[in-house]
Design an enzyme around this catalytic site. Structure first.
Site, PDB file in Angstrom:
ATOM      1  N   LYS A  16       0.160   4.238  -0.639  1.00  0.00           N
ATOM      2  CA  LYS A  16      -0.534   5.077   0.579  1.00  0.00           C
ATOM      3  C   LYS A  16      -0.560   6.914  -0.876  1.00  0.00           C
ATOM      4  O   LYS A  16      -0.311   6.307  -1.969  1.00  0.00           O
ATOM      5  CB  LYS A  16      -0.495   5.564   1.428  1.00  0.00           C
ATOM      6  CG  LYS A  16      -0.562   4.504   2.662  1.00  0.00           C
ATOM      7  CD  LYS A  16      -0.073   4.694   3.790  1.00  0.00           C
ATOM      8  CE  LYS A  16       0.223   3.659   4.735  1.00  0.00           C
ATOM      9  NZ  LYS A  16      -0.045   3.669   6.015  1.00  0.00           N
ATOM     10  N   ASN A  46       0.794  -1.221  -0.166  1.00  0.00           N
ATOM     11  CA  ASN A  46       0.126   0.432   0.253  1.00  0.00           C
ATOM     12  C   ASN A  46       1.054   1.383   0.087  1.00  0.00           C
ATOM     13  O   ASN A  46       2.155   1.753   1.101  1.00  0.00           O
ATOM     14  CB  ASN A  46      -0.898   0.355   1.207  1.00  0.00           C
ATOM     15  CG  ASN A  46      -1.552   1.129   1.162  1.00  0.00           C
ATOM     16  OD1 ASN A  46      -1.754   2.098   0.481  1.00  0.00           O
ATOM     17  ND2 ASN A  46      -1.997   1.791   3.104  1.00  0.00           N
ATOM     18  N   GLY A  56       2.209   2.329  10.625  1.00  0.00           N
ATOM     19  CA  GLY A  56       2.973   3.550  10.856  1.00  0.00           C
ATOM     20  C   GLY A  56       3.682   3.442  12.191  1.00  0.00           C
ATOM     21  O   GLY A  56       4.303   5.146  11.768  1.00  0.00           O
ATOM     22  N   GLU A 115      -4.863  -5.238  10.992  1.00  0.00           N
ATOM     23  CA  GLU A 115      -4.209  -4.414  10.800  1.00  0.00           C
ATOM     24  C   GLU A 115      -4.405  -3.640  12.357  1.00  0.00           C
ATOM     25  O   GLU A 115      -5.215  -2.438  11.914  1.00  0.00           O
ATOM     26  CB  GLU A 115      -4.340  -3.444   9.387  1.00  0.00           C
ATOM     27  CG  GLU A 115      -4.165  -3.579   8.411  1.00  0.00           C
ATOM     28  CD  GLU A 115      -3.659  -2.967   7.189  1.00  0.00           C
ATOM     29  OE1 GLU A 115      -2.260  -2.489   6.666  1.00  0.00           O
ATOM     30  OE2 GLU A 115      -3.905  -1.621   7.482  1.00  0.00           O
ATOM     31  N   SER A 152       3.192  -2.196  10.776  1.00  0.00           N
ATOM     32  CA  SER A 152       4.692  -1.909  10.433  1.00  0.00           C
ATOM     33  C   SER A 152       5.282  -3.734  10.022  1.00  0.00           C
ATOM     34  O   SER A 152       6.387  -4.098  10.948  1.00  0.00           O
ATOM     35  CB  SER A 152       5.275  -1.428  12.281  1.00  0.00           C
ATOM     36  OG  SER A 152       4.628   0.141  12.047  1.00  0.00           O
ATOM     37  N   HIS A 180      -9.249   0.909   4.403  1.00  0.00           N
ATOM     38  CA  HIS A 180      -7.871   1.166   5.111  1.00  0.00           C
ATOM     39  C   HIS A 180      -8.630   1.904   6.888  1.00  0.00           C
ATOM     40  O   HIS A 180      -9.550   2.773   6.662  1.00  0.00           O
ATOM     41  CB  HIS A 180      -7.307   1.401   4.429  1.00  0.00           C
ATOM     42  CG  HIS A 180      -5.869   1.789   5.167  1.00  0.00           C
ATOM     43  ND1 HIS A 180      -5.249   3.153   5.775  1.00  0.00           N
ATOM     44  CD2 HIS A 180      -5.113   1.235   4.761  1.00  0.00           C
ATOM     45  CE1 HIS A 180      -4.037   2.721   6.563  1.00  0.00           C
ATOM     46  NE2 HIS A 180      -3.706   1.100   5.903  1.00  0.00           N
ATOM     47  N   GLU A 228      -6.865   4.051   8.229  1.00  0.00           N
ATOM     48  CA  GLU A 228      -7.045   5.696   7.762  1.00  0.00           C
ATOM     49  C   GLU A 228      -7.902   6.796   6.708  1.00  0.00           C
ATOM     50  O   GLU A 228      -8.857   7.914   7.142  1.00  0.00           O
ATOM     51  CB  GLU A 228      -5.469   6.124   6.575  1.00  0.00           C
ATOM     52  CG  GLU A 228      -4.194   6.102   7.124  1.00  0.00           C
ATOM     53  CD  GLU A 228      -2.757   5.739   6.382  1.00  0.00           C
ATOM     54  OE1 GLU A 228      -3.200   5.575   5.637  1.00  0.00           O
ATOM     55  OE2 GLU A 228      -1.804   5.119   6.881  1.00  0.00           O
TER      56      GLU A 228
HETATM   57  C1  PEP Z   1      -0.766  -0.003   5.605  1.00  0.00           C
HETATM   58  O1  PEP Z   1      -1.227   1.166   6.034  1.00  0.00           O
HETATM   59  O2  PEP Z   1      -1.319  -0.792   5.825  1.00  0.00           O
HETATM   60  C2  PEP Z   1       0.331  -0.738   6.475  1.00  0.00           C
HETATM   61  C3  PEP Z   1       0.662  -1.924   7.219  1.00  0.00           C
HETATM   62  O3  PEP Z   1       1.108   0.387   6.812  1.00  0.00           O
HETATM   63  P1  PEP Z   1       2.920   0.339   7.126  1.00  0.00           P
HETATM   64  O4  PEP Z   1       3.208  -0.852   7.233  1.00  0.00           O
HETATM   65  O5  PEP Z   1       3.848   1.714   6.620  1.00  0.00           O
HETATM   66  O6  PEP Z   1       3.019  -0.137   8.784  1.00  0.00           O
END
Ligand code: PEP
Length: 252
Positions: free
Chosen positions: A12, A10, A175, A169, A215, A97, A99
């Site tokens: 973003k 992803n 992040g 997630e 992460s 997601h 966000e």
């Molecule tokens: C995400 O945005 O779906 C995600 C898992 O981000 P990150 O790996 O940066 O934590």
């Protein structure tokens, strides 16, 4: 039954078009396991270009959109409809997601409609769920995830839900550099699969890929992917560097 192993990036709101092309080329030129489905989720303007790179080269790489509208067409300035996304050769769409839920106030009812719209247009929704830190600290993480499944996914028939991918997630891990332990992630993945089996049946639950996101990186992917019920990863930050993304793919 053999579930699909998936590693999805992803991106973003990152990359320019030349940077996007360079990243796709670098990942695709590297040695990656053909048994792993690889998905790039670039920003909307790059879907056609990324798809063109994939179709010329490979059958185990796919392109996904980071979002979609729940509407088919019409006066919705700035929105992108699922028929438009599908017409670019894109195969997957991220739905829900964290966000989008938090920053853009997307509701469970909207996400349910987005999932329906994806399926109607032969797009595979990757439905993202997960608890925030306060919910985990209050030991509410299982009930939160269960509610997210019920509100936006469990209206589907068994046949339809089998076409979907789920991404767990935990919001506190996205992040932040703070990954869920393999034990924490694994127990939630098993819980999700058990809930799907309870609502539908074991065969259906066993057929659905459940990805971990938050992460996940080149260092911790191997342990996470080696955990029961974790079928791959949704990768944010670490998907922006070809070498890291390739290492993560080859962690299976
Ligand atoms: C995400 O945005 O779906 C995600 C898992 O981000 P990150 O790996 O940066 O934590």
């Amino acid at each position: 039954m053999q579930r699909k192993k998936i590693v999805a990036g992803n991106w973003k709101m990152n990359k320019t078009l030349p940077e996007a092309e360079a990243l796709v080329k670098e990942v695709m030129q590297a040695e990656t396991k053909a048994s792993v489905t690889k998905i790039f989720f670039p920003p909307f303007p790059f879907l056609v270009t990324v798809n063109n790179h994939l179709h010329n080269n490979s059958r185990d790489f796919f392109c996904g959109a980071q979002n979609c509208s729940d509407k088919e067409s019409g006066a919705y300035t700035g929105e992108v409809a699922t028929p438009a996304i599908a017409s670019t050769g894109t195969s997957y769409v991220l739905v829900g997601h964290s966000e989008r839920r938090t920053l853009f106030h997307e509701t469970a009812a909207l996400l349910k409609n987005k999932i329906d719209s994806c399926l109607q247009h032969m797009l595979i929704p990757v439905y993202c769920i997960g608890e925030v830190l306060q919910e985990r600290e209050a030991n509410k993480h299982f009930s939160v995830v269960e509610r997210q499944l019920e509100e936006s996914l469990f209206h589907l028939s068994a046949e339809a839900i089998r076409k979907c991918v789920v991404a767990y997630e935990p919001v506190w891990a996205i992040g932040t550099g703070k990954t869920a332990t393999a034990e924490e992630a694994g127990e939630m993945h098993s819980f999700i699969r058990e809930r799907i089996a309870h609502k539908y049946n074991k065969e259906t639950a066993d057929s659905i890929s459940i990805l971990y996101g938050g992460s996940c990186n080149a260092q911790n992917a191997k342990e996470l992917f080696g955990t029961k019920d974790i079928d791959g990863g949704l990768i944010g930050g670490a998907s922006l560097k070809a070498a890291d993304f390739v290492t993560i793919i080859n962690s299976f």
